[in-house]
Design a protein around this motif. Structure first.
Motif, PDB file in Angstrom:
ATOM      1  N   LEU A 133      -2.451  -3.817  -6.097  1.00 14.80           N
ATOM      2  CA  LEU A 133      -3.577  -4.210  -5.486  1.00 14.80           C
ATOM      3  C   LEU A 133      -4.997  -4.113  -5.722  1.00 14.80           C
ATOM      4  O   LEU A 133      -6.212  -4.390  -5.503  1.00 14.80           O
ATOM      5  N   ASP A 140     -12.404  -0.647  -0.381  1.00 13.44           N
ATOM      6  CA  ASP A 140     -12.142  -1.918  -1.083  1.00 13.44           C
ATOM      7  C   ASP A 140     -10.855  -1.952  -0.917  1.00 13.44           C
ATOM      8  O   ASP A 140     -10.275  -2.992  -0.367  1.00 13.44           O
ATOM      9  N   LYS A 163      -8.821  -4.717   1.466  1.00 10.89           N
ATOM     10  CA  LYS A 163      -7.578  -5.693   0.885  1.00 10.89           C
ATOM     11  C   LYS A 163      -6.142  -5.506   1.691  1.00 10.89           C
ATOM     12  O   LYS A 163      -5.552  -6.659   1.981  1.00 10.89           O
ATOM     13  N   GLU A 187      -4.328  -8.548   4.133  1.00  7.60           N
ATOM     14  CA  GLU A 187      -3.027  -9.067   3.508  1.00  7.60           C
ATOM     15  C   GLU A 187      -1.881  -8.387   4.494  1.00  7.60           C
ATOM     16  O   GLU A 187      -0.778  -8.917   4.379  1.00  7.60           O
TER      17      GLU A 187
END
Length: 229
Positions: free
Chosen positions: A171, A182, A186, A190
């Motif tokens: 990732l 960050d 993410k 997801e």
């Protein structure tokens, strides 16, 4: 251990923040001693700013009975992107900031992460934050309906200590600045949720001059807690 420690100026003009002394030890040496106590045998230091000073101090780790090597960034990559530069990471591994004073038990944290087969585990700490201001609550007409004088709010905050499954590296993009924030965004987007491990002991980073002075005093008072014989 690659940041410039700009909030600690002017101290960090001369020394990188991980080598700021707490008692007779640099803060990062305290961490190294704690990690070896808890059974860690291999430490990779991600370095950039004043890297040569950190490397000269720690060498290969023989002094502490641990293998120490280095991952050198040619530019600042924040907290997670440097992991992509390390090619021998094990299936599960610890990541942490190099400026933390705590009586945290890293072995317990590792066991918790493995036992729960987590992708990413965040060590968290409950912190009370007192507002400097009187807080107003208003209705849709702008009329005051409630008032609290400098209230205190409680938050679970990241300690800067994490356990990662190696699969999380997919990732993290290559060769760009990519931080903890960050990666969390993410993971959330997801629906691959990180777990938390709430710690109720002592935790302090030395990011600001006031915190640094507090850490020095606390270490002198509770040295046996941080570095038990």
């Amino acid at each position: 251990a690659g940041g410039k420690g700009s909030r600690l100026h002017p101290y960090t003009i001369v020394l990188p923040k991980p080598l700021m002394p707490i008692g007779e030890f640099p803060i990062l040496e305290v961490i190294v001693r704690q990690l070896t106590r808890d059974g860690f045998t291999h430490i990779t230091m991600a370095v950039n700013h004043q890297a040569e000073i950190i490397q000269a101090f720690f060498g290969n780790g023989d002094k502490w009975g641990v293998k120490i090597d280095y991952s050198l960034e040619d530019r600042a990559l924040s907290t997670m992107a440097p992991l992509k530069l390390i090619d021998d990471l094990p299936e599960n591994f610890l990541v942490m900031n190099g400026d933390i004073l705590s009586d945290f038990h890293f072995a317990h944290f590792y066991d918790y992460h493995i036992r729960n087969t987590n992708l990413f585990t965040i060590a968290s700490y409950r912190r009370d934050i007192k507002s400097e201001f009187g807080v107003l609550t208003t209705n849709g007409k702008g009329q005051l309906t409630d008032f609290k004088e400098k209230p205190t709010s409680s938050y679970d905050v990241s300690m800067g200590i994490y356990m990662l499954d190696r699969n999380v590296l997919e990732l993290i993009p290559d060769s760009v600045t990519f931080g903890f924030d960050d990666l969390m965004y993410k993971l959330i987007s997801e629906k691959r949720f990180a777990d938390t491990f709430l710690f109720d002991g002592i935790w302090l980073d030395i990011g600001r001059p006031d915190d640094y002075i507090s850490a020095i005093d606390l270490f002198e008072e509770k040295r046996h807690v941080f570095l038990p014989q």
